[in-house]
Design a protein around this motif. Structure first.
Motif, PDB file in Angstrom:
ATOM      1  N   GLU A 100       0.827  -1.216   0.000  1.00  0.00           N
ATOM      2  CA  GLU A 100       0.000   0.000   0.000  1.00  0.00           C
ATOM      3  C   GLU A 100       0.856   1.259   0.000  1.00  0.00           C
ATOM      4  OE1 GLU A 100      -3.070   0.571   2.984  1.00  0.00           O
ATOM      5  OE2 GLU A 100      -4.165  -1.164   2.191  1.00  0.00           O
ATOM      6  N   SER A 101       1.827   1.296   0.919  1.00  0.00           N
ATOM      7  CA  SER A 101       2.726   2.453   0.960  1.00  0.00           C
ATOM      8  C   SER A 101       4.046   2.065   1.611  1.00  0.00           C
ATOM      9  CB  SER A 101       2.076   3.608   1.726  1.00  0.00           C
ATOM     10  OG  SER A 101       1.834   3.238   3.069  1.00  0.00           O
TER      11      SER A 101
ATOM     12  N   THR B 234       1.957   6.333   6.200  1.00  0.00           N
ATOM     13  CA  THR B 234       2.166   4.877   6.292  1.00  0.00           C
ATOM     14  C   THR B 234       1.867   4.369   7.701  1.00  0.00           C
ATOM     15  OG1 THR B 234       3.822   4.940   4.540  1.00  0.00           O
ATOM     16  CG2 THR B 234       3.872   3.024   5.972  1.00  0.00           C
TER      17      THR B 234
ATOM     18  N   ALA C  77      -1.276  -4.602   1.928  1.00  0.00           N
ATOM     19  CA  ALA C  77      -2.723  -4.732   1.713  1.00  0.00           C
ATOM     20  C   ALA C  77      -3.251  -5.953   2.461  1.00  0.00           C
ATOM     21  CB  ALA C  77      -3.012  -4.855   0.223  1.00  0.00           C
TER      22      ALA C  77
END
Length: 383
Positions: free
Chosen positions: A83-84, A126, A217
């Motif tokens: 995701e980050s 994050t 994720a």
């Protein structure tokens, strides 16, 4: 002289029961304190989200510029399931520390020191650390230069000044505050929140180690550990841990204490209940004739039950009061192990009392049942 014997034996049994109840109260009370401490630590406001976050500590043979680490982070961002990604000097709660005295707007350094931590743009996002004012770092922010401070820093150092734009200095390095973030524990979740200054990871100084902070994720971030480790090709990855592991590692002692205390509390409770059952049963056996006569002259079941149990309940009250006193004494020795728990809290004291009362009622049922079932005719005939 034989008639005194059952009475002294009964008295002795009541004393033993009182001691058992007192011990049981103390153990249950301490177990409650430890369980409550563990619960409070586990649910204390963190100011960040540890779920789905993986940290990878990496190091190189020689010092590398910030761009080297940024390129590696960019490479990880392109992986499926990521995701980050952000960079930091180390993970939160990892027991690392970089601190120093801080001066504000050119004034002499304050009496307290502040913690510092290098993070890249996007680290706040994050870690899901809420930005309360100002902005996150941008790629062109560098160290020294910009800084983001936490609520505790604002409260302790800025004396009501509007934080954004304030000049702060650590030694020869000066920073301008560009943002304010929610408080998070820095090194240890047991300690009071420290004033923290986040500074840009990007600096003129080169570094040979960094931590990649990856929000995945998938609900189980460790599933991606080996993939991500392989993707970091230009540095050696020494540690891969979830952020949740850091949180849990700091509550191991409390979890262990709570489990041990609850185990001993259960054992003490069972022993006390067995003892109570034995005393009540013996008491009914000793007083069969007396109970038979009372039933013969019309005593109701409720009165019989009250007569059978009244002595034991008196013993129970004395034992519980002694246990309360001992519990309060014990607190002085375990206070350092507790977190945000008030031992004098009525709920803390009501819990062991209620459990012991419940166990006593269960232990008393068979004896009361036997007493009520006594046949007065058979008793008097046996005499």
């Amino acid at each position: 002289g034989g008639t005194g014997n059952p009475h002294s034996r009964r008295r002795m049994m009541h004393v033993l029961i009182g001691v058992q109840v007192a011990f049981c109260f103390v153990v249950l009370f301490v177990a409650g304190l430890f369980a409550s401490t563990f619960n409070h630590l586990l649910h204390r406001p963190m100011g960040f989200s540890a779920d789905r976050v993986l940290t990878l500590d990496a190091a190189t043979q020689s010092d590398q510029p910030s761009t080297f680490w940024e390129q590696a982070a960019d490479h990880l961002r392109d992986r499926p399931g990521v995701e980050s990604v952000a960079l930091a000097a180390w993970p939160l709660l990892s027991d690392n520390s970089w601190n120093g005295f801080v001066s504000v707007n050119g004034a002499p350094p304050g009496p307290a020191d502040a913690e510092f931590m290098k993070v890249s743009p996007g680290w706040l996002d994050t870690m899901k650390v809420p930005l309360l004012a100002g902005r996150d770092f941008r790629p062109d922010d560098s160290l020294p230069g910009s800084a983001i401070v936490n609520e505790t820093f604002v409260r302790l150092f800025l004396n009501g000044l509007r934080p954004i734009g304030v000049e702060i200095a650590k030694g020869s390095q000066s920073f301008r505050v560009v943002g304010v973030v929610r408080d998070t524990p820095y090194r240890d979740i047991h300690e009071d929140t420290r004033p923290v200054v986040f500074v840009p990871f990007h600096s003129a100084q080169q570094t040979r180690d960094a931590t990649f902070v990856v929000r995945t994720a998938s609900a189980n971030p460790l599933a991606m550990a080996s993939t991500l480790r392989r993707e970091i090709t230009r540095a050696r990855v020494s540690n891969v841990r979830t952020q949740m592991e850091f949180v849990q590692a700091q509550t191991v002692r409390e979890r262990l204490m709570a489990m041990l205390a609850l185990f001993f509390a259960a054992v003490a409770l069972v022993l006390a209940a067995i003892g109570l059952y034995g005393v009540l049963d013996y008491s009914v056996l000793q007083r069969r004739r007396e109970i038979g006569i009372r039933i013969a002259i019309g005593a109701q079941s409720g009165e019989i039950a009250r007569r059978v149990t009244s002595d034991v309940f008196r013993t129970l009250v004395v034992g519980a009061l002694a246990g309360f006193g001992l519990g309060m004494l014990t607190v002085r020795y375990i206070a350092a192990l507790l977190y945000q728990v008030r031992p004098g809290d009525p709920a803390m004291l009501a819990m062991p009392a209620a459990i012991i009362l419940g166990a006593t009622l269960v232990a008393a049922l068979p004896a009361v049942y036997h007493a009520i079932q006594i046949d007065p005719v058979a008793m008097l005939r046996a005499d």
